[in-house]
Design an enzyme around this catalytic site. Structure first.
Site, PDB file in Angstrom:
ATOM      1  N   TYR A   1     -57.222  10.956  -7.301  1.00 34.04           N
ATOM      2  CA  TYR A   1     -57.588  10.039  -8.091  1.00 34.04           C
ATOM      3  C   TYR A   1     -58.025   8.696  -7.392  1.00 34.04           C
ATOM      4  O   TYR A   1     -57.405   8.488  -6.341  1.00 34.04           O
ATOM      5  CB  TYR A   1     -56.590   9.736  -9.121  1.00 34.04           C
TER       6      TYR A   1
ATOM      7  N   ARG B   1     -47.210  12.962 -21.974  1.00 31.45           N
ATOM      8  CA  ARG B   1     -47.630  14.300 -22.479  1.00 31.45           C
ATOM      9  C   ARG B   1     -47.950  15.342 -21.476  1.00 31.45           C
ATOM     10  O   ARG B   1     -48.354  15.307 -20.440  1.00 31.45           O
ATOM     11  CB  ARG B   1     -48.872  13.904 -23.256  1.00 31.45           C
TER      12      ARG B   1
ATOM     13  N   ARG C   1     -45.646   9.705 -14.546  1.00 34.79           N
ATOM     14  CA  ARG C   1     -46.020  11.186 -14.067  1.00 34.79           C
ATOM     15  C   ARG C   1     -45.563  11.434 -12.408  1.00 34.79           C
ATOM     16  O   ARG C   1     -46.019  10.608 -11.640  1.00 34.79           O
ATOM     17  CB  ARG C   1     -47.292  11.628 -14.206  1.00 34.79           C
TER      18      ARG C   1
ATOM     19  N   HIS D   1     -59.787   6.545 -11.894  1.00 40.29           N
ATOM     20  CA  HIS D   1     -58.578   6.192 -12.672  1.00 40.29           C
ATOM     21  C   HIS D   1     -58.164   4.775 -12.363  1.00 40.29           C
ATOM     22  O   HIS D   1     -57.235   4.304 -13.163  1.00 40.29           O
ATOM     23  CB  HIS D   1     -57.458   7.048 -11.964  1.00 40.29           C
TER      24      HIS D   1
ATOM     25  N   ARG E   1     -64.957   5.472 -17.230  1.00 34.15           N
ATOM     26  CA  ARG E   1     -65.306   6.872 -16.664  1.00 34.15           C
ATOM     27  C   ARG E   1     -65.523   7.729 -18.121  1.00 34.15           C
ATOM     28  O   ARG E   1     -66.114   8.667 -18.200  1.00 34.15           O
ATOM     29  CB  ARG E   1     -63.994   7.342 -15.961  1.00 34.15           C
TER      30      ARG E   1
ATOM     31  N   HIS F   1     -45.689   2.961 -19.722  1.00 36.01           N
ATOM     32  CA  HIS F   1     -46.946   3.197 -18.761  1.00 36.01           C
ATOM     33  C   HIS F   1     -47.142   2.299 -17.697  1.00 36.01           C
ATOM     34  O   HIS F   1     -48.068   2.661 -16.611  1.00 36.01           O
ATOM     35  CB  HIS F   1     -48.228   3.198 -19.922  1.00 36.01           C
TER      36      HIS F   1
END
Length: 687
Positions: A469, A406, A376, A593, A565, A436
């Site tokens: 984050y 996504r 991202r 995160h 979390r 990822h």
């Protein structure tokens, strides 16, 4: 007689509990008012994604006649009913909180007005705004025999309009039309300040359109006007193996997403029964219809709360990220990394260090190659510009762009094309797997040899989210990590035999096995009567095999502390099964995160950072990374960060055996880990 507790907490019910913890932050009167409004926005955005992905998946299973129970004991139909009930209750509480927050903001001089409350000057101003700005953008869409029900876009706001005509027989059904509230315009419209007043006043865009709805339907009389909103299935269904060009295939799927099956409708309280029935029939929905007592889609509050000037007292104190001190007094980052590894903890330390690392590599004539993964990326990415610059300078630049991230698919497609034009080698990863892992490799020529410099992170290479984050990133020139990094890129971009990782754990091939081995080692230590401890921090824990492995470790006497979390399917504190496991969740100003794992290892502690949550998708269907921290000073830094989280007694909630969370409060000696982390010396005190 009490029934025994089920072994697992259902993933989706656990998610509802997580979003309730977000809602608690909106309800918490100790948080600044505008921040409470932002949390209301986050609750809505979270629920949108949950509906369009998770609920959509359950809906598809029911339509396919799937009745098998999942490992937590729920059939799709049984789970659907529970989720509808719990989301309904949560939305009810959300709007109750919204009204409380709005009343409190009004006392501070920030008011949303009904149009009838405006004075003549204000009324003229908003009417002029409607005719000059709003009216030209509106398109009324009639529904009748010659004009079928229009395509309604997901998560857009619409007005359902019922109309009468003077010559209509009294028993005839009213005319029906739809007007989209233009999302290109702000939902909140500022009105002029009253004479002598310091209040900022606003009206909602949909209410302004409703006031002038007759201008769109000359010759007809509006009977009723009500906002509504549709959420569609947003999950992409890709045939990756049959796709000749993955980028083109994803572009096609993004266009199909607009036609996704309806999952949820939100509608205005008191909506006319005829309009409501027509929506139900057209959209083929019945039990996922939410009557909303207030403005639909509170996600607009994020922009609203951030746009108001002069109300800093109603916001969190600003935190300015500091540049990592290890790099601060040197113009040569590579020279620093030849001497020591460097760990950055965002958002307290600046992401600019990562941007500078790539920019310096792009300009350095001795750098031969740059390789990195992008999952991202922000809208104005300095990293992408630096990579393009490096390629144009003749360096070998390889970028693994994950097109299937996504809701970021379109942005990533644009970046991929831009990088290709600049001469970068752009790779879309491996068929069937999302990439990822967050890793960056720079290969540099130094004194007749090559040296590898690596950055591995827990978060995306995104300078915007790095301010919102909490994530950790490791800079290193350790040769073992460098060799593994080269091997990883070779596996992603080319044909390569399975590699025996010296440092990394890599999903989907061996990450789970490596984690299981580390857990088993702690079990063995416990069996020998030695201290055995595991501390792990992640976003979610839902893989059944991993949970069972942790249960085994607990039963062997391993002390396990988990900071999770969001979703957690493990049930802690159950005698005979998990009495040695504690699970806490921290929901606060920043989104937690980072993924960090610490294994006591008989006193010879091992510390890892990772891109992977302990979910089935991360461990089996993604390219993920687990990287050790070799530097003993940095291991201490990571431990300090984790211990600070575990000691949080202000924003920490503990998971109870029955699946609910209890806030950990200590008024006498409060420790709020995210605020304590502003004091960088508190956790970076290894010297």
């Amino acid at each position: 007689m009490n029934r025994p507790l089920p072994q697992y907490v259902n993933r989706d019910l656990s998610w509802i509990e997580f979003n309730r913890r977000v809602l608690q932050e909106a309800q918490d009167g100790t948080n600044p008012l505008l921040e409470r409004a932002k949390f209301l926005s986050i609750v809505s955005s979270n629920l949108d994604e949950f509906m369009s992905v998770r609920m959509a998946g359950i809906q598809a299973q029911m339509k396919a006649g799937y009745t098998k129970k999942d490992f937590t004991g729920y059939t799709p139909a049984g789970l659907w009913k529970r989720l509808i009930k719990r989301t309904s209750d949560m939305v009810h509480d959300q709007y109750k909180t919204f009204r409380e927050v709005m009343r409190s903001l009004a006392k501070e001089g920030i008011c949303f007005r009904d149009l009838s409350e405006l004075n003549a000057t204000q009324t003229k101003a908003v009417d002029d705004y409607f005719y000059d700005i709003v009216f030209p953008v509106l398109t009324p869409m009639a529904v009748d025999q010659s004009r079928p029900f229009p395509l309604l876009h997901t998560k857009e706001l619409y007005l359902a309009v019922l109309l009468d005509k003077d010559d209509m027989p009294p028993d005839d059904e009213p005319f029906f039309a739809i007007v989209q509230v233009p999302s290109i315009l702000q939902r909140f419209v500022a009105v002029p300040v009253r004479n002598g007043s310091k209040k900022m006043e606003f009206v909602l865009l949909e209410e302004l359109i409703e006031r002038h709805i007759n201008t769109l339907f000359n010759g007809y009389t509006p009977i009723a006007v009500h906002p509504f909103r549709l959420t569609r299935n947003a999950d992409l269904t890709l045939n990756e193996e049959g796709a000749e060009d993955l980028l083109e295939e994803i572009e096609k799927e993004l266009r199909r997403r607009r036609w996704g099956i309806p999952v949820r409708v939100e509608y205005d309280k008191g909506m006319h029964p005829y309009a409501l029935q027509l929506l139900k029939e057209e959209l083929e929905l019945d039990d996922n219809m939410f009557e909303i007592d207030g403005p639909l889609d509170l996600s607009f509050l994020m922009r609203f709360a951030g746009s108001l000037p002069g109300y800093d007292a109603l916001r969190y104190e600003r935190i300015e990220p500091v540049y990592p001190k290890e790099f601060e007094h040197s113009d040569d980052m590579f020279a620093v990394l030849r001497q020591q590894d460097v760990l950055c903890y965002h958002p307290y330390e600046s992401f600019e260090a990562v941007n500078d690392f790539v920019t310096d590599a792009a300009h350095d004539p001795d750098v031969l190659a740059i390789k990195m993964t992008l999952y991202r990326v922000s809208g104005q990415s300095a990293l992408v510009q630096a990579l393009a610059m490096a390629a144009e300078a003749g360096k070998q630049v390889t970028v693994v762009v994950e097109l299937k991230a996504r809701f970021d698919e379109e942005r990533n497609i644009a970046w991929a094309r831009q990088l290709e034009k600049a001469g970068c080698h752009v790779v879309y990863g491996l068929v069937g797997l999302k990439t990822h892992a967050k890793i960056l490799l720079v290969v540099r020529r130094e004194q007749q040899m090559l040296r590898r410099y690596v950055h591995v992170g827990t978060g995306n290479y995104n300078d915007n989210t790095a301010k919102l984050y909490t994530d950790v990133g490791l800079f290193t020139s350790h040769p073992v990590i460098g060799a593994d990094a080269s091997a990883l890129f070779n596996e992603i971009t080319g044909y390569s035999s399975p590699y025996e990782w010296k440092a990394f754990g890599v999903a989907p091939t061996d990450l789970m096995d490596k984690l299981f081995g580390l857990i088993d080692r702690e079990k063995a230590h416990a069996a020998e009567g030695k201290p055995a401890r595991i501390v792990a921090k992640m976003n979610s824990l839902s893989n059944q095999e991993m949970i069972d492995k942790l249960y085994e470790a607990s039963q062997a006497g391993v002390q396990i502390e988990l900071i999770v979390r969001g979703v957690c399917c493990l049930r802690p504190g159950v005698p005979g099964r998990s009495e040695n496991i504690r699970v806490v969740s921290i929901v606060d100003r920043f989104l937690e995160h980072s993924r960090i794992m610490i294994f006591h290892n008989g006193g010879d502690e091992e510390v890892y950072l990772s891109s992977a949550d302990w979910m089935t998708r991360n461990l089996t269907r993604r390219i993920e990374l687990l990287c050790p921290v070799f530097d003993p000073n940095l291991r201490k830094v990571m431990r300090n960060i984790i211990e600070m989280n575990l000691q949080d007694n202000v924003k920490s909630s503990e998971l109870t055996p029955n699946g609910t969370y209890l806030r950990q409060k200590d008024e006498s000696q409060p420790l709020r880990s995210q605020f304590a982390a502003k004091d960088i010396a508190r956790w970076k005190n290894y010297r």
